[in-house]
Design a protein around this motif. Structure first.
Motif, mmCIF file in Angstrom:
data_model
loop_
_atom_site.group_PDB
_atom_site.id
_atom_site.type_symbol
_atom_site.label_atom_id
_atom_site.label_comp_id
_atom_site.label_asym_id
_atom_site.label_seq_id
_atom_site.Cartn_x
_atom_site.Cartn_y
_atom_site.Cartn_z
ATOM 1 N N VAL A 120 0.840 -1.205 0.000
ATOM 2 C CA VAL A 120 0.000 0.000 0.000
ATOM 3 C C VAL A 120 0.873 1.252 0.000
ATOM 4 C CG1 VAL A 120 -1.607 1.354 1.417
ATOM 5 C CG2 VAL A 120 -2.041 -1.071 1.019
ATOM 6 N N LEU A 121 1.941 1.241 0.774
ATOM 7 C CA LEU A 121 2.844 2.391 0.819
ATOM 8 C C LEU A 121 3.483 2.639 -0.544
ATOM 9 C CD1 LEU A 121 4.224 4.575 2.572
ATOM 10 C CD2 LEU A 121 6.041 2.916 2.976
ATOM 11 N N ILE A 122 3.992 1.601 -1.172
ATOM 12 C CA ILE A 122 4.661 1.751 -2.469
ATOM 13 C C ILE A 122 3.674 2.229 -3.535
ATOM 14 C CG2 ILE A 122 5.784 0.477 -4.346
ATOM 15 C CD1 ILE A 122 7.106 -1.255 -2.109
ATOM 16 N N VAL A 123 2.523 1.580 -3.632
ATOM 17 C CA VAL A 123 1.531 1.950 -4.650
ATOM 18 C C VAL A 123 0.995 3.355 -4.383
ATOM 19 C CG1 VAL A 123 -0.742 1.390 -5.615
ATOM 20 C CG2 VAL A 123 0.917 -0.431 -5.190
ATOM 21 N N GLY A 124 0.639 3.639 -3.141
ATOM 22 C CA GLY A 124 0.088 4.948 -2.796
ATOM 23 C C GLY A 124 1.057 6.085 -3.085
ATOM 24 N N VAL A 125 2.317 5.909 -2.692
ATOM 25 C CA VAL A 125 3.323 6.950 -2.941
ATOM 26 C C VAL A 125 3.545 7.113 -4.444
ATOM 27 C CG1 VAL A 125 5.773 7.511 -2.663
ATOM 28 C CG2 VAL A 125 4.438 6.773 -0.688
ATOM 29 N N ALA A 126 3.568 6.016 -5.185
ATOM 30 C CA ALA A 126 3.738 6.113 -6.645
ATOM 31 C C ALA A 126 2.591 6.900 -7.283
ATOM 32 C CB ALA A 126 3.831 4.708 -7.251
ATOM 33 N N VAL A 127 1.368 6.665 -6.820
ATOM 34 C CA VAL A 127 0.214 7.385 -7.375
ATOM 35 C C VAL A 127 0.282 8.868 -7.002
ATOM 36 C CG1 VAL A 127 -2.316 7.584 -7.317
ATOM 37 C CG2 VAL A 127 -1.246 5.327 -7.485
ATOM 38 N N VAL A 128 0.669 9.171 -5.759
ATOM 39 C CA VAL A 128 0.807 10.580 -5.348
ATOM 40 C C VAL A 128 1.881 11.272 -6.198
ATOM 41 C CG1 VAL A 128 1.542 12.116 -3.474
ATOM 42 C CG2 VAL A 128 -0.083 10.265 -3.007
ATOM 43 N N ILE A 129 3.001 10.603 -6.414
ATOM 44 C CA ILE A 129 4.071 11.190 -7.238
ATOM 45 C C ILE A 129 3.571 11.420 -8.667
ATOM 46 C CG2 ILE A 129 6.320 10.717 -8.306
ATOM 47 C CD1 ILE A 129 7.100 9.365 -5.612
ATOM 48 N N ALA A 130 2.827 10.473 -9.215
ATOM 49 C CA ALA A 130 2.249 10.657 -10.556
ATOM 50 C C ALA A 130 1.325 11.873 -10.573
ATOM 51 C CB ALA A 130 1.490 9.401 -10.983
ATOM 52 N N GLY A 131 0.557 12.056 -9.511
ATOM 53 C CA GLY A 131 -0.320 13.222 -9.415
ATOM 54 C C GLY A 131 0.454 14.519 -9.384
ATOM 55 N N VAL A 132 1.555 14.534 -8.660
ATOM 56 C CA VAL A 132 2.398 15.741 -8.600
ATOM 57 C C VAL A 132 2.954 16.049 -9.992
ATOM 58 C CG1 VAL A 132 4.537 16.696 -7.645
ATOM 59 C CG2 VAL A 132 2.933 15.489 -6.155
ATOM 60 N N VAL A 133 3.383 15.018 -10.712
ATOM 61 C CA VAL A 133 3.873 15.213 -12.088
ATOM 62 C C VAL A 133 2.758 15.771 -12.965
ATOM 63 C CG1 VAL A 133 4.687 13.992 -14.160
ATOM 64 C CG2 VAL A 133 5.688 13.471 -11.927
ATOM 65 N N LEU A 134 1.530 15.263 -12.776
ATOM 66 C CA LEU A 134 0.407 15.722 -13.592
ATOM 67 C C LEU A 134 -0.006 17.159 -13.275
ATOM 68 C CD1 LEU A 134 -1.842 12.544 -13.781
ATOM 69 C CD2 LEU A 134 -0.578 13.630 -15.639
ATOM 70 N N LEU A 135 0.438 17.692 -12.144
ATOM 71 C CA LEU A 135 0.151 19.104 -11.865
ATOM 72 C C LEU A 135 0.825 20.002 -12.900
ATOM 73 C CD1 LEU A 135 0.482 19.259 -7.973
ATOM 74 C CD2 LEU A 135 -1.629 19.366 -9.317
ATOM 75 N N ALA A 136 1.996 19.579 -13.365
ATOM 76 C CA ALA A 136 2.733 20.369 -14.353
ATOM 77 C C ALA A 136 2.414 19.933 -15.779
ATOM 78 C CB ALA A 136 4.231 20.246 -14.107
ATOM 79 N N ALA A 137 1.979 18.703 -15.948
ATOM 80 C CA ALA A 137 1.647 18.168 -17.271
ATOM 81 C C ALA A 137 0.127 18.154 -17.429
ATOM 82 C CB ALA A 137 2.196 16.743 -17.384
ATOM 83 N N PRO A 138 -0.345 17.946 -18.639
ATOM 84 C CA PRO A 138 -1.797 17.882 -18.809
ATOM 85 C C PRO A 138 -2.373 16.644 -18.125
ATOM 86 C CG PRO A 138 -0.672 17.538 -20.911
ATOM 87 C CD PRO A 138 0.373 17.824 -19.895
#
Length: 145
Positions: free
Chosen positions: A16-34
């Motif tokens: 859960v920690l690995i998957v959750g952190v990966a999804v949060v990081i993807a969200g942070v990247v998407l803040l700058a990308a479409p």
């Protein structure tokens, strides 16, 4: 509690920690990308909140802040017009990306989803729910393991 059960519980927390952190990081990247970055961040926090109380607190905070910002924009006629125009523009951009840049289909789909989500915020029932969340935060009665 058996050692086998404890090991399984620990393994679940790690996954859960690995998957959750990966999804949060993807969200942070998407803040700058479409793409719908804030929603992806919230999704990652939902995953993390299934096992971690600190993630539930962050989820409450992020949902309350996002709802508050949305309520402010929805509060004026010009804000609602801009939400509608930006939602339609994101959908149109997503279609263009899919049609002309097929190798970027995921980005195109992300743009369309973001546009649809933006348009959904103009629905009165959704606006009421968002306004409620901006005032009260999310329901704290959920049990976090």
């Amino acid at each position: 509690m058996s050692a086998f059960h404890a090991l399984g519980r620990s393994a679940r927390k790690v996954v859960v920690l690995i998957v959750g952190v990966a999804v949060v990081i993807a969200g942070v990247v998407l803040l700058a990308a479409p793409g719908p970055g804030v929603l992806v961040i919230i999704g990652g926090l939902v995953i993390l909140a299934t096992e971690f109380a600190w993630a539930q607190r962050w989820l409450d905070y992020v949902v309350e802040r996002a709802a508050g910002a949305t309520t402010k924009v929805q509060g004026s006629r010009s804000g609602r017009i801009m939400l509608a125009l930006s939602g339609l523009a994101l959908i149109a951009a997503g279609v263009v990306v899919i049609v002309f840049f097929s190798q970027w289909i995921v980005a195109g789909i992300s743009l369309i989803v973001a546009g649809l989500i933006g348009l959904c915020t103009l629905v009165p029932k959704v606006q009421d729910w968002i306004a409620e969340k901006s005032i009260t935060g999310i329901d704290d009665t959920d049990d976090v393991h």
